[in-house]
Design an enzyme around this catalytic site. Sequence first.
Site, short mmCIF file in Angstrom:
data_model
loop_
_atom_site.label_atom_id
_atom_site.label_comp_id
_atom_site.label_asym_id
_atom_site.label_seq_id
_atom_site.Cartn_x
_atom_site.Cartn_y
_atom_site.Cartn_z
N ARG A 16 0.82 -1.22 0.00
CA ARG A 16 0.00 0.00 0.00
C ARG A 16 0.86 1.26 0.00
O ARG A 16 0.99 1.94 -1.02
CB ARG A 16 -0.96 -0.02 1.21
CG ARG A 16 -2.14 0.94 1.12
CD ARG A 16 -1.82 2.39 1.38
NE ARG A 16 -1.33 2.64 2.73
CZ ARG A 16 -0.93 3.83 3.14
NH1 ARG A 16 -0.93 4.88 2.32
NH2 ARG A 16 -0.47 4.00 4.38
N ASP A 17 1.48 1.56 1.12
CA ASP A 17 2.28 2.77 1.23
C ASP A 17 3.48 2.73 0.28
O ASP A 17 3.91 3.75 -0.25
CB ASP A 17 2.77 2.91 2.68
CG ASP A 17 3.22 4.33 3.03
OD1 ASP A 17 3.01 5.23 2.21
OD2 ASP A 17 3.77 4.52 4.12
N HIS A 207 6.60 4.36 12.70
CA HIS A 207 6.64 4.36 11.23
C HIS A 207 7.67 5.41 10.78
O HIS A 207 7.43 6.61 10.88
CB HIS A 207 5.25 4.71 10.69
CG HIS A 207 5.13 4.75 9.20
ND1 HIS A 207 4.32 3.87 8.51
CD2 HIS A 207 5.70 5.54 8.26
CE1 HIS A 207 4.39 4.14 7.21
NE2 HIS A 207 5.23 5.16 7.05
N CYS A 240 5.35 9.73 -0.13
CA CYS A 240 3.99 10.27 0.01
C CYS A 240 3.75 11.29 -1.09
O CYS A 240 4.48 12.27 -1.22
CB CYS A 240 3.81 10.93 1.37
SG CYS A 240 2.18 11.68 1.59
#
Length: 299
Positions: A16-17, A207, A240
């Site tokens: 996902r990330d 994280h 991101c």
Amino acid sequence: MMDLPTKVTIIEVGPRDGLQNEKYFVPTDVKNKFIGQLKSAGLIEMELTSFVSPKWVPQMQDAAEIVSANSTDTYRNIVLAPNRKGVDRAIESGCKAIAVFVGVSNSFNKKNINKTTKESMAELKPIIAELKANNVFVRACISTAFYCPFEGKIAEEDTIALCKEFAESGVDELSVADTIGMAVPTESYSLFSRLRQQLPEILLTAHFHDTRKLALTNIYAALEAGIHRFDASAGGLGGCPFAPGATGNVATEDVVYMMERMGIDTGIQLDELVKAIDIIVPSISRKIETGYYQLAKTM
């Protein structure tokens, strides 16, 4: 040296990330093979995908298919859902573990989901209550917990306040993120020590992004603060799309190597993890530059 845990849990966020910022669409069957091999390596908790608008994150357009392909196993398969629409789609797909996220920084939150932090929490609280009433595992991802690309250093008190607000709303886990990789070990130790002291009943996960090659040192500092859950991404994949300068997550294989050499059990087989990275490499645009993986490919 403080007492360190004998065992840690690593939550794999690569599917996902790790892939959300990849410029080429990774075929669904490749993603599923990647996920399957990661599980074979021993990763029992994982962020599989996210139910977000394909317009903004095209890589996640196959979220329902990914969930369907992984719905029969007993692993904790987490999906990210940023709003009511995403949560509804996740529930319709049969998800039993859902991640929501909010940035401590208002500026980041506005760039990311066009809401202030306060507005996001107002929207999420009733959703979290509904999810818990239906026995769904809820993970809250706390973005910009240390620094923001727009506002700079975030006050520790602000991060703790948001974490407490989430804890009071009933979430099961807090994933506290150094989104742009600016934290240093003293900051990691300070924040996680306070969170562990003030929120002893909740799962706390660290994280870290490896933008400045400090992720492993920050993880060690969090270990000393009593944290035993860590997010990581196979191959160091990630970044991101709404945080300028944010590079990949800390590499799962590097975290596993460090932990195992320190005598801390991860339950993960490094050779099988390397095979998982080999599956995804032909379908991504970036070069895998993490230390352990590079070494493994030369041996």
